[in-house]
Design a protein around this motif. Sequence first.
Motif, PDB file in Angstrom:
ATOM      1  N   MET A 103      30.980 -19.570  30.748  1.00 52.76           N
ATOM      2  CA  MET A 103      31.441 -18.392  31.481  1.00 52.76           C
ATOM      3  C   MET A 103      32.859 -18.006  31.080  1.00 52.76           C
ATOM      4  N   LEU A 104      33.701 -18.994  30.807  1.00 52.43           N
ATOM      5  CA  LEU A 104      35.061 -18.683  30.367  1.00 52.43           C
ATOM      6  C   LEU A 104      35.035 -17.999  29.011  1.00 52.43           C
ATOM      7  N   ALA A 105      34.232 -18.525  28.097  1.00 53.57           N
ATOM      8  CA  ALA A 105      34.120 -17.903  26.770  1.00 53.57           C
ATOM      9  C   ALA A 105      33.648 -16.456  26.897  1.00 53.57           C
ATOM     10  N   GLU A 106      32.691 -16.206  27.774  1.00 54.73           N
ATOM     11  CA  GLU A 106      32.212 -14.838  27.992  1.00 54.73           C
ATOM     12  C   GLU A 106      33.295 -13.965  28.606  1.00 54.73           C
ATOM     13  N   GLN A 107      34.042 -14.521  29.536  1.00 49.81           N
ATOM     14  CA  GLN A 107      35.127 -13.761  30.164  1.00 49.81           C
ATOM     15  C   GLN A 107      36.164 -13.359  29.120  1.00 49.81           C
ATOM     16  N   ILE A 108      36.496 -14.279  28.223  1.00 50.01           N
ATOM     17  CA  ILE A 108      37.452 -13.977  27.157  1.00 50.01           C
ATOM     18  C   ILE A 108      36.890 -12.891  26.251  1.00 50.01           C
ATOM     19  N   LYS A 109      35.642 -13.048  25.842  1.00 49.87           N
ATOM     20  CA  LYS A 109      35.010 -12.080  24.930  1.00 49.87           C
ATOM     21  C   LYS A 109      34.877 -10.699  25.562  1.00 49.87           C
ATOM     22  N   GLN A 110      34.658 -10.644  26.863  1.00 51.48           N
ATOM     23  CA  GLN A 110      34.445  -9.360  27.530  1.00 51.48           C
ATOM     24  C   GLN A 110      35.736  -8.646  27.925  1.00 51.48           C
ATOM     25  N   SER A 111      36.859  -9.291  27.738  1.00 54.12           N
ATOM     26  CA  SER A 111      38.125  -8.643  28.055  1.00 54.12           C
ATOM     27  C   SER A 111      38.282  -7.383  27.208  1.00 54.12           C
ATOM     28  N   ASP A 112      38.722  -6.303  27.830  1.00 55.74           N
ATOM     29  CA  ASP A 112      38.877  -5.049  27.094  1.00 55.74           C
ATOM     30  C   ASP A 112      40.308  -4.809  26.616  1.00 55.74           C
ATOM     31  N   LYS A 113      41.152  -5.792  26.777  1.00 62.57           N
ATOM     32  CA  LYS A 113      42.538  -5.668  26.300  1.00 62.57           C
ATOM     33  C   LYS A 113      42.564  -5.676  24.765  1.00 62.57           C
ATOM     34  N   SER A 114      43.621  -5.145  24.201  1.00 60.98           N
ATOM     35  CA  SER A 114      43.762  -5.108  22.742  1.00 60.98           C
ATOM     36  C   SER A 114      43.844  -6.503  22.143  1.00 60.98           C
ATOM     37  N   TYR A 115      44.477  -7.427  22.881  1.00 61.65           N
ATOM     38  CA  TYR A 115      44.655  -8.794  22.391  1.00 61.65           C
ATOM     39  C   TYR A 115      44.358  -9.793  23.502  1.00 61.65           C
ATOM     40  N   LYS A 116      43.891 -10.957  23.073  1.00 64.30           N
ATOM     41  CA  LYS A 116      43.616 -12.058  23.997  1.00 64.30           C
ATOM     42  C   LYS A 116      44.332 -13.287  23.471  1.00 64.30           C
ATOM     43  N   LEU A 117      45.219 -13.823  24.263  1.00 65.86           N
ATOM     44  CA  LEU A 117      45.954 -15.021  23.884  1.00 65.86           C
ATOM     45  C   LEU A 117      45.321 -16.202  24.598  1.00 65.86           C
ATOM     46  N   ILE A 118      44.914 -17.204  23.842  1.00 65.44           N
ATOM     47  CA  ILE A 118      44.348 -18.421  24.412  1.00 65.44           C
ATOM     48  C   ILE A 118      45.318 -19.548  24.101  1.00 65.44           C
ATOM     49  N   TYR A 119      45.872 -20.133  25.149  1.00 60.66           N
ATOM     50  CA  TYR A 119      46.913 -21.140  25.049  1.00 60.66           C
ATOM     51  C   TYR A 119      46.339 -22.501  25.418  1.00 60.66           C
ATOM     52  N   VAL A 120      46.559 -23.502  24.567  1.00 56.35           N
ATOM     53  CA  VAL A 120      46.088 -24.870  24.814  1.00 56.35           C
ATOM     54  C   VAL A 120      47.152 -25.575  25.658  1.00 56.35           C
ATOM     55  N   PHE A 121      46.785 -25.907  26.890  1.00 55.80           N
ATOM     56  CA  PHE A 121      47.733 -26.508  27.817  1.00 55.80           C
ATOM     57  C   PHE A 121      47.409 -27.984  28.057  1.00 55.80           C
ATOM     58  N   CYS A 122      48.455 -28.790  28.143  1.00 54.04           N
ATOM     59  CA  CYS A 122      48.324 -30.191  28.535  1.00 54.04           C
ATOM     60  C   CYS A 122      49.629 -30.590  29.217  1.00 54.04           C
ATOM     61  N   ASN A 123      49.555 -30.991  30.464  1.00 49.96           N
ATOM     62  CA  ASN A 123      50.782 -31.174  31.242  1.00 49.96           C
ATOM     63  C   ASN A 123      51.656 -32.331  30.784  1.00 49.96           C
ATOM     64  N   TYR A 124      51.114 -33.313  30.073  1.00 50.56           N
ATOM     65  CA  TYR A 124      51.954 -34.436  29.663  1.00 50.56           C
ATOM     66  C   TYR A 124      52.527 -34.268  28.254  1.00 50.56           C
ATOM     67  N   CYS A 125      52.233 -33.163  27.613  1.00 47.63           N
ATOM     68  CA  CYS A 125      52.774 -32.898  26.278  1.00 47.63           C
ATOM     69  C   CYS A 125      54.147 -32.238  26.415  1.00 47.63           C
ATOM     70  N   GLN A 126      55.146 -32.821  25.780  1.00 47.31           N
ATOM     71  CA  GLN A 126      56.511 -32.310  25.894  1.00 47.31           C
ATOM     72  C   GLN A 126      56.624 -30.875  25.387  1.00 47.31           C
ATOM     73  N   ALA A 127      55.960 -30.570  24.275  1.00 46.47           N
ATOM     74  CA  ALA A 127      56.023 -29.202  23.749  1.00 46.47           C
ATOM     75  C   ALA A 127      55.424 -28.213  24.742  1.00 46.47           C
ATOM     76  N   SER A 128      54.358 -28.610  25.404  1.00 44.12           N
ATOM     77  CA  SER A 128      53.728 -27.746  26.393  1.00 44.12           C
ATOM     78  C   SER A 128      54.653 -27.516  27.581  1.00 44.12           C
ATOM     79  N   GLN A 129      55.377 -28.520  27.992  1.00 47.78           N
ATOM     80  CA  GLN A 129      56.296 -28.387  29.113  1.00 47.78           C
ATOM     81  C   GLN A 129      57.428 -27.421  28.790  1.00 47.78           C
ATOM     82  N   ILE A 130      57.814 -27.356  27.528  1.00 47.17           N
ATOM     83  CA  ILE A 130      58.906 -26.467  27.115  1.00 47.17           C
ATOM     84  C   ILE A 130      58.388 -25.055  26.828  1.00 47.17           C
ATOM     85  N   ARG A 131      57.302 -24.955  26.067  1.00 47.85           N
ATOM     86  CA  ARG A 131      56.815 -23.649  25.624  1.00 47.85           C
ATOM     87  C   ARG A 131      56.028 -22.893  26.687  1.00 47.85           C
TER      88      ARG A 131
END
Length: 169
Positions: free
Chosen positions: A28-56
């Motif tokens: 359902m998430l993949a379909e929601q992303i595909k059905q978005s009518d915005k010009s661009y879709k940003l998919i961000y890989v999140f992980c709370n214990y990753c230091q880069a993720s905490q900063i970015r």
Amino acid sequence: MRLVYTFLILLFTTTNLQAQIKNVGDEMLAEQIKQSDKSYKLIYVFCNYCQASQIRYPEVVKATRNNENIDVFFICAQDSLEVVQYADTCKVTSAMYLINQNRKRKLVSFYNPIKATCKYLKKQLGVNSDKMGASDFCILDKNNKPIAQTNWEMKDDEYFELLKPYLSK
């Protein structure tokens, strides 16, 4: 034990965080992303214990907030309780989509939520995620074709420069 786990999930997700933590199911998430009518879709890989993720992560949230041209999907394959606790502690204001929540859990596990999220991107959205990790993102165009993505080799300045053109269009 399963009943206690289910109760805790319900307890945490029925509080004011309900709007931020979303488990809509992998397909359902993949379909929601595909059905978005915005010009661009940003998919961000999140992980709370990753230091880069905490900063970015906070910077990406700030950069993409209220942008009419881009739909943002922060996705995570961690256990829902971990994400709920992080969201509560850090006052997360963006929606976070949980994937791979129906996996079999083991007492001793070598499960890697970052790899699981990257596999999801490859399988569900056709993104070449081989060099992606936590805090990386990919951008899809209106036709769901990957047009830009970050990787673990990028420095912060390159990372944020890649995002800028899609925010100004």
